[in-house]
Design an enzyme around this catalytic site. Structure first.
Site, mmCIF file in Angstrom:
data_model
loop_
_atom_site.group_PDB
_atom_site.id
_atom_site.type_symbol
_atom_site.label_atom_id
_atom_site.label_comp_id
_atom_site.label_asym_id
_atom_site.label_seq_id
_atom_site.Cartn_x
_atom_site.Cartn_y
_atom_site.Cartn_z
ATOM 1 C CG ASP A 134 9.334 -0.518 5.667
ATOM 2 O OD1 ASP A 134 9.345 -0.996 6.819
ATOM 3 O OD2 ASP A 134 8.454 -0.795 4.834
ATOM 4 C CE LYS A 142 -2.784 1.976 11.421
ATOM 5 N NZ LYS A 142 -2.162 2.334 10.145
ATOM 6 C CG HIS A 147 -9.358 4.352 3.484
ATOM 7 N ND1 HIS A 147 -10.653 3.915 3.334
ATOM 8 C CD2 HIS A 147 -8.568 3.261 3.300
ATOM 9 C CE1 HIS A 147 -10.645 2.620 3.074
ATOM 10 N NE2 HIS A 147 -9.405 2.202 3.036
ATOM 11 C CD GLU A 167 -5.489 -0.532 9.321
ATOM 12 O OE1 GLU A 167 -6.709 -0.465 9.490
ATOM 13 O OE2 GLU A 167 -4.761 0.479 9.345
ATOM 14 C CB SER A 170 -8.494 0.233 5.739
ATOM 15 O OG SER A 170 -8.063 -0.834 6.546
ATOM 16 C CG ASN A 209 -13.115 -0.392 4.428
ATOM 17 O OD1 ASN A 209 -13.227 -0.736 3.256
ATOM 18 N ND2 ASN A 209 -11.943 -0.168 4.984
ATOM 19 C CG MET A 240 -1.890 1.153 1.286
ATOM 20 S SD MET A 240 -3.012 1.271 -0.125
ATOM 21 C CE MET A 240 -4.364 0.263 0.385
ATOM 22 C CB VAL A 246 2.949 1.176 9.697
ATOM 23 C CG1 VAL A 246 4.101 2.097 9.323
ATOM 24 C CG2 VAL A 246 2.077 1.811 10.782
#
Length: 737
Positions: free
Chosen positions: A357, A421, A464, A416, A443, A514, A338, A414
């Site tokens: 990263d 986070k 998102h 979920e 998300s 969602n 993503m 990063v």
């Protein structure tokens, strides 16, 4: 005579140059004024003996972007007025005469007796391209960016000014049907190869080439007006015709499930029109166009996919008092699939990107993803090697958070997980400039609670993206309880910079998209547990208008991710927040059977190796169903309704919960975000066009049989009692930044 939208200059050779240049607009569009003035120009040049020929071109970068579809809204309002005052026959006649007026103007060009040349200097779409098709000669300027085509079918219409008659008289029937039914524009080179245009010349020579054709004795007769004209694919009732039309019907059914009146009308217009002389064929086209114009599908699609989308793309929901921002450099933290994709689309739009990263190797993998995507584009001829070099030079992979020191926007992508986070937020804040906006690409996790780990919650916002980021056009911007206007405005400006369509929603678990698509997937699982055959679940969903079945979508998203979200929801909100039977099914699939979805080549479907056949439903599924129902006893219409109603009622709940505050965003968001049946105009338009009273009755009927997931919210009950619609009660503000 002076015109508002055109200039007419006749040279010493008697050639009139008609230049289209609507004042105050960046592009020409076909509006009421342009139609009336073009009509007057055609009549004037035809009657003037001094005029030997006409060249039509544009003073803008583009020739014409198509019709101003808001004009059609006016026609429908006039129709409603006459219908009420004089009855259906008079209203239909009025709409027929009005809607065919432009077609008659173009036929006037074709039969004027004077040679007309379209000097196509740039983009020509829809009605703009239909103008060129009625000209006796079409010459285009060399330009790799120019696109020509008839995209009307994408907004529930079809080319109603001769497009369905002239294209199949120029192009072999199979190509003609593809052009009309797909609506995808083509390059000038492809257009020339298809015989849609006659010549391509350097831009500097465009007008000269057009005039030279007239001076060289160009004929003022269309091919189909010549005696002995033969159709490119032969007559309809020929061997070739009989191979084309029955097969075409089957393909049409497979692709549309007969949900799109405009696509059906195109098939009929071509089939019937090719058996008639051109004037009768144009009348047939006009009758079908009038009929489609009155359809709720056209009204819904024009409103959502043209008018609303245009307004949202222009910044209709941007906070008014915040000055425009321009992001030049962004950082994406998390270089997985993503994050790497967000980095790629940002670099593609010309932004500098820092890809961060946990270690250099992981960051480099993120950049390698961008390299793979651009290389695929080069192979398909959509990009050049020089584009790849420039794009990759804009992406800097690193493990060093110090690289955040000079960025304008940070996007976190990063895993979920709240803890992961929070750690990311803490590290980032040590190095960011104090006024930089921070966005989370979560998300499902609520933005307000995530922002608690951030020092200045006013600068924290949700952005998102939808997967695959390179293809999906929607981005949800989520306002937490404490998100400031500058954060929302910056997020909107950035999303528009990268060429995506933004919607702004308020915070809640799953936000808007969602929440709705989760209901769709869950409904597929419910049907599975009821014993509906898996193939029937998938087919009924597609018949209802969804792009893929719910079981297939579960595989794409990944079954293990679905299970993780279920477990996280259960942990946060308690056991009543999830369906225990569905959790049991996912535990069986993921933990016991090891079926994670497409990513490990086995989920609801089995996925063969690339190039070794198509995916197929896993034969072991029936063993996981508590019972199996006989498909012949099931109501297909009800199964289709369940898929759409369960999503639409959830969309109504998001309005009641103040997650959605503008119906345009629910409609555009549902079509672009998860493919909600486009012919309905989106989740709230589906309710509005059905009528809230009828929709609530349908909800109660399904609630009685299947449970509380179909229970309409109080807001919807209240609206049904008053006969209100979403676009009436929550009328969008027509203000664009």
């Amino acid at each position: 005579m002076a015109y508002k939208n055109f200039r007419v200059e006749t040279d010493s050779d008697g050639i009139a140059l008609v230049t289209w240049d609507i004042p105050g607009r960046s592009m020409n569009v076909l509006d009421e004024t342009s139609t009336s003035e073009l009509d007057a120009i055609v009549k004037g040049t035809t009657a003037d003996a001094a005029v030997k020929g006409v060249v039509i071109t544009s003073a803008k970068d583009a020739f014409c972007a198509g019709a101003d579809l808001s004009m059609l809204e006016g026609m429908n309002q006039a129709y409603a007025k006459v219908l009420g005052e004089q009855g259906e026959t008079a209203a239909n006649q009025m709409l027929f005469e009005q809607s065919r007026r432009f077609s008659q103007v173009l036929r006037g060009i074709e039969t004027s007796g004077k040679p007309w040349v379209a000097a196509i200097n740039g983009l020509a779409l829809g009605g703009g391209f239909e103008i060129t098709l009625c000209c006796h000669y079409r010459v285009a300027a060399e330009n790799p960016k120019t696109r020509l085509g008839l995209p009307e079918v994408k907004v529930g219409l079809f080319p109603g000014a001769g497009g369905t008659q002239r294209v199949p008289r120029l192009v072999p029937p199979q190509d003609a049907m593809t052009i009309l039914l797909k609506g995808d524009p083509v390059t000038v080179e492809k257009a020339k190869a298809l015989n849609l245009i006659h010549a391509i010349v350097p831009a500097a020579d465009l007008i000269k080439a057009a005039k030279d054709w007239i001076k060289g004795g160009g004929k003022a007769v269309a091919p189909w007006d010549e005696k002995g004209f033969k159709l490119p694919g032969g007559p309809v009732f020929s061997k070739a015709g009989m191979m084309m039309f029955p097969a075409g019907n089957a393909i049409y059914r497979r692709e549309t499930y007969d949900n799109y009146p405009a696509a059906r009308a195109i098939m009929s217009c071509v089939y019937e029109g090719l058996q008639l002389p051109i004037d009768a064929a144009l009348r047939v086209e006009s009758r079908y166009f009038t009929s489609v114009l009155r359809s709720k599908e056209a009204a819904a699609m024009i409103r959502s996919l043209f008018l609303s989308m245009q307004e949202l793309n222009k910044g209709a929901r941007r906070p008014k008092d915040v000055p425009a921002t321009k992001v030049k450099k962004i950082a994406v933290i998390g270089a997985g699939f993503m994050g790497a994709s967000v980095g790629y689309v940002s670099a593609r739009a010309g932004l500098d990107v820092v890809l961060i990263d946990r270690d250099q190797e992981s960051a480099d993998k993120g950049k390698a993803h961008a390299q793979k995507v651009i290389e695929d584009q080069i192979k398909k001829g959509r990009a050049k090697p020089v584009d790849a070099e420039a794009l990759l030079a804009r992406i800097t992979p690193t493990a060093d958070y110090a690289a955040l020191k000079d960025v304008d926007l940070v996007i976190e992508a990063v895993f979920e997980d709240r803890k992961v986070k929070a750690e990311t937020f803490a590290k980032a804040q040590e190095h960011m400039k104090p006024d930089v906006i921070f966005a989370s690409n979560t998300s499902t996790l609520p933005i307000t609670s995530l922002a608690e780990s951030f020092k200045d919650q006013g600068r924290f916002v949700g952005i998102h993206f939808f997967s695959p980021v390179e293809k999906m056009m929607l981005v949800e911007i989520i306002q937490g309880k404490n998100t400031g206007d500058l954060a929302v405005a910056t997020a909107l400006d950035y999303v528009r910079q990268i060429g995506k369509t933004p919607i702004v929603v308020n915070d809640s678990r799953g936000f808007f998209a969602n929440r709705c698509v989760g209901r769709y997937v869950a409904e597929g699982n419910e049907m599975f547990l009821e014993g509906v055959p898996p193939a029937m679940i998938e087919n009924c969903a597609k018949m209802a208008g969804m792009p893929v079945g719910p079981l297939s979508l579960s595989d794409e998203v990944a079954l293990d991710l679905g299970l993780k979200i279920m477990k996280a929801t259960e942990a946060d909100l308690g056991p009543n927040a999830i369906n225990p039977d569905q959790k049991k099914l996912m535990v069986e699939m993921v933990e016991k059977q090891g079926r994670l979805g497409r990513k490990n080549s086995k989920g609801f479907y089995d996925y063969p190796e690339k190039g070794k056949g198509q995916k197929s439903l896993w034969p072991g599924l029936s063993a996981l169903q508590p019972k199996q129902l006989d498909p012949d006893t099931l109501d297909v219409e009800e199964l289709k309704q369940r898929f759409l109603v369960v999503q639409a009622v959830e969309a109504a709940r998001t309005v009641e919960d103040h997650v959605i505050t503008d119906p345009r965003e629910a409609d555009v968001g549902s079509i672009l975000g998860f493919g909600f049946a486009p012919f309905t105009g989106g989740t709230l338009s589906y309710i509005d066009f059905m009528g809230t009273k009828r929709f609530v009755e349908l909800c109660h009927k399904l609630e009685a049989k299947y449970g509380s997931r179909f229970t309409p919210p109080k807001l919807l009950e209240e609206m049904a009692a008053k006969g209100e619609t979403f676009y009436g009660r929550f009328a969008p503000k027509k203000v664009a930044a």
